[in-house]
Write a protein that holds these residues in place. Sequence first.
Motif, PDB file in Angstrom:
ATOM      1  N   GLU A 217       0.781   9.687 -10.280  1.00 38.36           N
ATOM      2  CA  GLU A 217      -0.214   9.952 -11.406  1.00 38.36           C
ATOM      3  C   GLU A 217      -1.369  10.865 -11.252  1.00 38.36           C
ATOM      4  N   ASP A 218      -1.034  11.688 -10.120  1.00 37.37           N
ATOM      5  CA  ASP A 218      -1.995  12.562  -9.710  1.00 37.37           C
ATOM      6  C   ASP A 218      -3.340  12.122  -9.372  1.00 37.37           C
ATOM      7  N   ASP A 219      -3.565  11.001  -8.924  1.00 32.40           N
ATOM      8  CA  ASP A 219      -4.563  10.166  -8.517  1.00 32.40           C
ATOM      9  C   ASP A 219      -4.784  10.355  -7.002  1.00 32.40           C
ATOM     10  N   TYR A 220      -5.226  11.546  -6.710  1.00 26.33           N
ATOM     11  CA  TYR A 220      -5.224  11.819  -5.083  1.00 26.33           C
ATOM     12  C   TYR A 220      -6.427  11.190  -4.326  1.00 26.33           C
ATOM     13  N   THR A 221      -7.455  10.755  -5.121  1.00 26.08           N
ATOM     14  CA  THR A 221      -8.456   9.951  -4.570  1.00 26.08           C
ATOM     15  C   THR A 221      -8.085   8.631  -4.090  1.00 26.08           C
ATOM     16  N   THR A 222      -7.151   7.923  -5.101  1.00 26.35           N
ATOM     17  CA  THR A 222      -6.662   6.655  -4.818  1.00 26.35           C
ATOM     18  C   THR A 222      -5.739   6.722  -3.720  1.00 26.35           C
ATOM     19  N   LYS A 223      -4.857   7.845  -3.705  1.00 24.94           N
ATOM     20  CA  LYS A 223      -3.632   7.979  -2.662  1.00 24.94           C
ATOM     21  C   LYS A 223      -4.479   8.196  -1.400  1.00 24.94           C
ATOM     22  N   LYS A 224      -5.531   8.829  -1.288  1.00 27.44           N
ATOM     23  CA  LYS A 224      -6.095   9.222  -0.098  1.00 27.44           C
ATOM     24  C   LYS A 224      -6.827   7.710   0.585  1.00 27.44           C
ATOM     25  N   LEU A 225      -7.513   7.150  -0.501  1.00 25.00           N
ATOM     26  CA  LEU A 225      -8.065   5.806  -0.179  1.00 25.00           C
ATOM     27  C   LEU A 225      -7.257   4.965   0.684  1.00 25.00           C
ATOM     28  N   PHE A 226      -5.911   4.707   0.141  1.00 23.41           N
ATOM     29  CA  PHE A 226      -5.066   3.806   0.242  1.00 23.41           C
ATOM     30  C   PHE A 226      -4.232   4.287   1.710  1.00 23.41           C
ATOM     31  N   GLU A 227      -3.993   5.680   2.075  1.00 19.43           N
ATOM     32  CA  GLU A 227      -3.760   6.063   3.124  1.00 19.43           C
ATOM     33  C   GLU A 227      -4.620   5.865   4.302  1.00 19.43           C
TER      34      GLU A 227
ATOM     35  N   TYR B 118       0.793  -1.216   0.114  1.00 16.53           N
ATOM     36  CA  TYR B 118      -0.169   0.088   0.031  1.00 16.53           C
ATOM     37  C   TYR B 118       0.912   1.220  -0.066  1.00 16.53           C
ATOM     38  N   LYS B 119       1.929   1.146   0.719  1.00 20.53           N
ATOM     39  CA  LYS B 119       2.753   2.192   0.412  1.00 20.53           C
ATOM     40  C   LYS B 119       3.646   2.474  -0.955  1.00 20.53           C
ATOM     41  N   LYS B 120       3.607   1.322  -1.660  1.00 17.30           N
ATOM     42  CA  LYS B 120       3.973   1.401  -3.031  1.00 17.30           C
ATOM     43  C   LYS B 120       2.864   2.013  -3.955  1.00 17.30           C
ATOM     44  N   ILE B 121       1.556   1.767  -3.640  1.00 16.98           N
ATOM     45  CA  ILE B 121       0.418   2.219  -4.290  1.00 16.98           C
ATOM     46  C   ILE B 121       0.261   3.674  -3.971  1.00 16.98           C
ATOM     47  N   ILE B 122       0.332   4.000  -2.836  1.00 14.34           N
ATOM     48  CA  ILE B 122       0.295   5.601  -2.620  1.00 14.34           C
ATOM     49  C   ILE B 122       1.321   6.332  -3.389  1.00 14.34           C
ATOM     50  N   LYS B 123       2.466   5.866  -3.632  1.00 12.92           N
ATOM     51  CA  LYS B 123       3.669   6.667  -4.259  1.00 12.92           C
ATOM     52  C   LYS B 123       3.114   6.472  -5.837  1.00 12.92           C
ATOM     53  N   ILE B 124       2.633   5.581  -6.345  1.00 11.20           N
ATOM     54  CA  ILE B 124       2.431   5.366  -7.775  1.00 11.20           C
ATOM     55  C   ILE B 124       1.137   6.373  -8.052  1.00 11.20           C
ATOM     56  N   ALA B 125       0.137   6.417  -7.122  1.00 10.41           N
ATOM     57  CA  ALA B 125      -1.158   7.309  -7.139  1.00 10.41           C
ATOM     58  C   ALA B 125      -0.699   8.757  -6.989  1.00 10.41           C
ATOM     59  N   GLU B 126       0.046   8.771  -6.269  1.00  9.94           N
ATOM     60  CA  GLU B 126       0.764  10.418  -6.132  1.00  9.94           C
ATOM     61  C   GLU B 126       1.339  10.890  -7.474  1.00  9.94           C
TER      62      GLU B 126
END
Length: 138
Positions: free
Chosen positions: A109-119, A99-107
């Motif tokens: 890609e400017d996908d802040y909703t996915t980033k927030k969900l995974f945080e 999930y740390k990896k996903i947060i970095k990838i989402a960030e």
Amino acid sequence: MATKVLLEKLNEAIAREIQVSIQYMWQHIMIKGINSQSVGPIFRQIALAEMLHAEMIAERLEYLGGEPTTQPTPIAIGKKAKDMLKLNKKSEEDAIALYKKIIKIAEKEDDYTTKKLFEQILSEEEDHHNTFSMLLED
Ligand SMILES: [Fe+2]
Ligand SMILES: [Fe+2]
């Protein structure tokens, strides 16, 4: 739109969430002995939380144009309470790393909703990790 890398990682996350939701629920059913009354309900409660994670991630993946997997990563139940807790602690560590990896990838890609969900999910996985770690102490 989301990249293939992000969609694949979200499906990896779903596969893990399905895995642990079954793993913890079956442990709740199969746990025996002196710990079953105390630890069993905790397994059940976390299993249900994991299924909600699977739901939230699948909704997000579907919105992003992906197709949520139905296949869990390999489930390992364990025999004794201590073995179960060790397996679960490792599963949570794997989830935290992913999930740390996903947060970095989402960030990226400017996908802040996915980033927030995974945080949000990450903080719950850290709680689970803490619970299993504490139960493993003597
Ligand atoms: Fe989870
Ligand atoms: Fe978890």
